[in-house]
Design an enzyme around this catalytic site. Structure first.
Site, PDB file in Angstrom:
ATOM      1  N   GLY A  63       0.802  -1.227   0.000  1.00  0.00           N
ATOM      2  CA  GLY A  63       0.000   0.000   0.000  1.00  0.00           C
ATOM      3  C   GLY A  63       0.832   1.273   0.000  1.00  0.00           C
ATOM      4  O   GLY A  63       0.530   2.218  -0.736  1.00  0.00           O
ATOM      5  N   ASN A  67      -8.582   4.034   7.742  1.00  0.00           N
ATOM      6  CA  ASN A  67      -7.948   2.922   8.456  1.00  0.00           C
ATOM      7  C   ASN A  67      -8.187   2.945   9.953  1.00  0.00           C
ATOM      8  O   ASN A  67      -8.084   1.919  10.602  1.00  0.00           O
ATOM      9  CB  ASN A  67      -6.442   2.902   8.163  1.00  0.00           C
ATOM     10  CG  ASN A  67      -5.786   4.237   8.394  1.00  0.00           C
ATOM     11  OD1 ASN A  67      -6.255   5.267   7.904  1.00  0.00           O
ATOM     12  ND2 ASN A  67      -4.717   4.247   9.156  1.00  0.00           N
ATOM     13  N   GLN A  92      -7.775  -0.535   3.062  1.00  0.00           N
ATOM     14  CA  GLN A  92      -8.672  -1.084   4.098  1.00  0.00           C
ATOM     15  C   GLN A  92      -9.993  -1.560   3.511  1.00  0.00           C
ATOM     16  O   GLN A  92     -10.686  -2.367   4.120  1.00  0.00           O
ATOM     17  CB  GLN A  92      -8.962  -0.026   5.172  1.00  0.00           C
ATOM     18  CG  GLN A  92      -7.754   0.399   5.971  1.00  0.00           C
ATOM     19  CD  GLN A  92      -7.232  -0.682   6.911  1.00  0.00           C
ATOM     20  OE1 GLN A  92      -7.916  -1.674   7.203  1.00  0.00           O
ATOM     21  NE2 GLN A  92      -6.025  -0.510   7.374  1.00  0.00           N
ATOM     22  N   HIS A 111      -1.989  -8.034   2.590  1.00  0.00           N
ATOM     23  CA  HIS A 111      -1.928  -8.530   3.975  1.00  0.00           C
ATOM     24  C   HIS A 111      -3.089  -8.092   4.853  1.00  0.00           C
ATOM     25  O   HIS A 111      -3.214  -8.548   5.978  1.00  0.00           O
ATOM     26  CB  HIS A 111      -0.586  -8.174   4.623  1.00  0.00           C
ATOM     27  CG  HIS A 111      -0.449  -6.754   5.048  1.00  0.00           C
ATOM     28  ND1 HIS A 111      -0.593  -6.362   6.352  1.00  0.00           N
ATOM     29  CD2 HIS A 111      -0.198  -5.634   4.344  1.00  0.00           C
ATOM     30  CE1 HIS A 111      -0.421  -5.054   6.438  1.00  0.00           C
ATOM     31  NE2 HIS A 111      -0.174  -4.593   5.232  1.00  0.00           N
ATOM     32  N   THR A 123      12.468  -7.843  -9.886  1.00  0.00           N
ATOM     33  CA  THR A 123      11.977  -9.194 -10.176  1.00  0.00           C
ATOM     34  C   THR A 123      10.659  -9.412  -9.450  1.00  0.00           C
ATOM     35  O   THR A 123      10.532  -9.094  -8.273  1.00  0.00           O
ATOM     36  CB  THR A 123      13.024 -10.238  -9.724  1.00  0.00           C
ATOM     37  OG1 THR A 123      14.224  -9.978 -10.437  1.00  0.00           O
ATOM     38  CG2 THR A 123      12.551 -11.651  -9.990  1.00  0.00           C
ATOM     39  N   CYS A 157       0.890   7.910  20.974  1.00  0.00           N
ATOM     40  CA  CYS A 157       1.783   7.462  22.040  1.00  0.00           C
ATOM     41  C   CYS A 157       2.598   6.274  21.534  1.00  0.00           C
ATOM     42  O   CYS A 157       3.768   6.148  21.821  1.00  0.00           O
ATOM     43  CB  CYS A 157       0.963   7.005  23.228  1.00  0.00           C
ATOM     44  SG  CYS A 157       1.333   7.904  24.706  1.00  0.00           S
TER      45      CYS A 157
END
Lengths: 394, 132
Positions: free
Chosen positions: A72, A153, A181, A203, A239, A326
Site C-alpha cells: 500500500g 484505516n 482497508q 496482507h 523481479t 503514544c
C-alpha cells in the site's frame, strides 16, 4: 485465558488456503518470469493469470492496468508522486486530498509541497466522510490529482467514492483512491466508479505481506518511481514477487466470493459490541455508524489514555490498537480523531478493534465484559476523570 | 516499542495508588491535552515522608513512573525526596523507551510539586530548596 486478535486493520493472519496456493511458487516454480526457460515461463504464466483475475475482480478494463508493487505505501507514493510529476510539466501544481488520509498519502503530499505543489486538505466533518461537493469546489485549473481514501484505516468510514469519481471525471481531473482497508469489504469497480488509480495490499485480506498493487487506468500519465529492469511493462522495476502475487490473487478472490455473507456477520458483531460499549458513561463511537467497514469499532472513553487501555486489554488476551500516537512516538493524538473534531484530551482515550471472519460471538461478549472493567479501573486512578466527575456535580 | 519487565510490573500492579485525606502536600503536573496528568499526595511526619499516594492519567510509562517515584521517596526525608531525579526513576525501572523519557521527568516534577506544596504550607519558600 481467551486470546482474541482484534487488530485486523493492522494486519491479518495468512489464510491456509492462500498459503497453499503460494507454496509451489516458493519451491518448484522458482524461476524468474523474465527468463526464457520453462521454470521461468511457468512463473510468468502464474503471474499473468493472477493479473487477469485481479483485474476482473476490481472491474479493470484490461489486465495491463494492474501493476504489482511491494504494498500500500509504495502504491500510494507512486500514484501521487507519479501523476503529480508527470503533470507538473503541463503546469499542474495542485493536489486535493483529505485531512485523515493514511500517512503514506499525507507525508507523500507533504514531500510534494517541497517540490512546489500546493495541497488542499478537505474537511471530513464529524462523521468522518468527505463531501463530494467540497471536492468539486476545491478543483482548480491547475489541479493534477484528487486522492481520497476508500475507507479510513482508523475509524472505518467508507467514502462516497463513486460520487467523487464522477466529479473528477466531469472536471477532467485524475482520481486516486487508497483502498487498502476497503478491498474485500466493499464492491470495487474502478470502471463504473470512475477511479483512475487505486492502491491495494494483500496482507489486510489474509494474504501475505510485501505485495500490493496499483491500478492505473490506461492513458493516465504517470512517472516511474522504481527505476531498473523492464518488469511491469517498464513502469515498475524489480523481479516479480510471484508467490506474493499468487497469494494476493487468491486472497482477493476468497474475499470477493464470500463478501456478502461475511459482511453481514461482521456488521452484526460490530453493532452488538458498539451498542454494548456505548452503555459506558462518557463513551463515544468515532465515525459514521452506517457508512462504515463491517469489521471496525473505534471508540473513545473520557478520562483515560489509550495506551494504558491497550496494555490492560493485552493482559486480558485482547490484541487491539489505538489511534493514539503514544505508540508511534509522538505526543499528538491521532490525526484522524482530531480531523473529526475531537479535542485532544478525548482523542487520547481511543481504542480501535478490527475483526475478521474468525471472530465469534463469544469473543464479542468477552470484549464487552472486559472493556468496561478496564475502563473503570483506569478511571479510578485518573485525576482527569476525578475532574470530569467534579464538574458534573457543579 | 517494548517496555521492560519492571515497567510492566509497575503498570500492572501500581504501588501507592489513591489519595491521602488531609495530605501535607499535593502536587499536580501535566495536562490533559498532552495526555498525561500526575497528582501526588504526601504525608510528612518529623520531616519524613510517612505516606505517599498518586493518581495518574496517562500511558503505561506514566503510570509505571508514578508508581516507582512514590516507592523511591516513601520513608525518605523530605529533603531526600527533593533530590529525586528522573534518571533515578528510569534506572529503577530498568530504562524506558526514548519516547517515554518525558514520563519520568513528569514523575520527578510531580514529587517536587508535592514537596513544594508541603514547604509552602510550612511557610518556607520552596524555590531556594530546589536545585535547578
Amino acid at each position: 485465558m481467551r486470546e482474541i486478535y482484534a487488530d485486523n486493520s493492522a494486519t491479518t493472519k495468512l489464510s491456509p488456503a492462500v498459503l497453499e496456493k503460494m507454496l509451489p511458487y516458493l519451491t518448484e516454480v522458482y524461476g524468474n518470469p523474465s527468463s526464457i526457460y520453462r521454470v521461468g515461463g511457468r512463473a510468468k504464466e502464474a503471474l499473468e493469470a493472477a493479473r487477469e483475475r485481479i483485474a476482473k475482480n476490481l472491474g479493470a478494463a484490461r489486465p495491463g492496468e494492474i501493476y504489482f508493487t511491494s504494498g500500500g505505501s509504495e502504491s500510494d507514493n507512486w500514484a501521487i508522486k507519479g501523476v503529480a510529476r508527470a503533470l507538473k510539466k503541463k503546469g499542474k501544481n495542485h493536489i486535493i486530498t483529505s485531512k485523515f488520509e493514511h500517512h503514506a498519502v499525507l507525508h507523500t503530499c507533504e514531500s510534494l509541497e517541497k517540490e512546489g505543489f500546493e495541497i488542499t486538505y478537505l474537511d471530513v466533518y464529524e462523521n468522518g466522510i468527505v463531501r463530494p461537493a467540497d471536492v468539486a469546489a476545491a478543483i482548480r485549473d491547475t489541479t493534477a490529482l484528487v486522492s481520497v481514501m476508500y475507507a479510513n484505516n482508523e475509524i472505518g468510514t467508507i467514502q462516497p467514492i463513486a460520487e467523487i469519481g464522477a466529479v473528477c471525471r466531469e472536471r477532467g481531473v485524475f482520481f486516486h483512491t487508497d483502498a487498502v482497508q476497503a478491498a474485500g469489504y466493499v464492491k470495487i469497480d474502478v470502471t463504473a466508479q470512475n477511479i483512475d488509480l487505486l492502491s491495494m495490499t494483500a496482507h489486510k485480506l489474509h494474504g501475505p505481506k510485501g505485495i500490493g498493487l496499483l491500478y492505473v487506468r490506461r492513458g493516465v500519465p504517470i512517472e516511474t518511481l522504481i527505476h531498473g529492469g523492464a518488469q511491469e511493462r517498464g513502469k515498475r522495476a524489480g523481479t516479480e514477487n510471484v508467490a506474493g502475487v499468487v497469494g494476493l490473487d487468491a486472497a482477493l478472490q476468497i474475499a470477493v466470493d464470500g463478501m456478502e455473507a461475511r459482511n453481514k456477520k461482521l456488521a452484526a458483531l460490530r453493532d452488538r459490541l458498539i451498542d454494548s460499549l456505548l452503555q459506558i458513561e462518557r463513551s463515544r463511537i468515532n465515525g459514521d455508524r452506517v457508512s462504515r467497514l463491517p469489521n471496525n469499532v473505534n471508540m473513545c472513553f473520557e478520562g483515560i489514555e489509550g495506551e494504558s487501555l491497550l496494555l490492560k486489554l493485552d493482559f486480558n488476551g485482547i490484541s487491539a490498537s489505538s489511534g493514539s500516537a503514544c505508540t508511534s512516538g509522538s505526543l499528538d493524538p491521532s490525526h484522524v480523531l482530531l480531523a473529526i473534531g475531537l479535542p485532544h484530551e478525548i482523542a487520547h482515550g481511543s481504542m480501535r478493534l478490527s475483526f475478521s471472519e474468525e471472530t465469534t460471538e463469544e469473543d464479542i461478549d468477552y470484549i464487552a465484559r472486559v472493556v468496561p472493567e478496564v475502563v473503570t479501573y483506569l478511571r479510578n486512578m485518573s485525576p482527569l476523570w476525578e475532574k470530569i466527575k467534579k464538574e458534573e456535580e457543579l | 516499542m517494548v517496555y521492560s519487565e519492571k515497567v510492566l510490573d509497575h503498570f500492572a500492579n501500581p504501588r501507592n495508588v489513591g489519595e491521602i485525606e488531609n495530605a501535607d502536600g499535593i502536587g499536580e503536573v501535566g495536562n490533559s491535552k498532552c495526555g498525561d496528568i500526575m497528582k501526588m499526595y504526601i504525608k510528612v511526619e518529623d520531616g519524613t515522608i510517612s505516606d505517599v499516594k498518586f493518581k495518574t492519567f496517562g500511558c503505561g510509562a506514566a503510570i509505571a513512573t508514578s508508581s516507582m517515584a512514590t516507592e523511591l521517596i516513601k520513608g525518605k526525608s523530605v529533603d531526600e525526596a527533593l533530590q529525586l531525579t528522573n534518571k533515578a526513576v528510569m534506572e529503577a525501572l530498568d530504562g524506558l523507551p526514548p519516547v517515554k523519557v518525558h514520563c519520568s521527568v513528569l514523575a520527578e516534577e510531580a514529587i517536587k510539586a508535592a514537596v513544594s506544596d508541603y514547604y509552602e504550607k510550612q511557610g518556607i519558600d520552596p524555590e531556594i530548596l530546589i536545585e535547578k
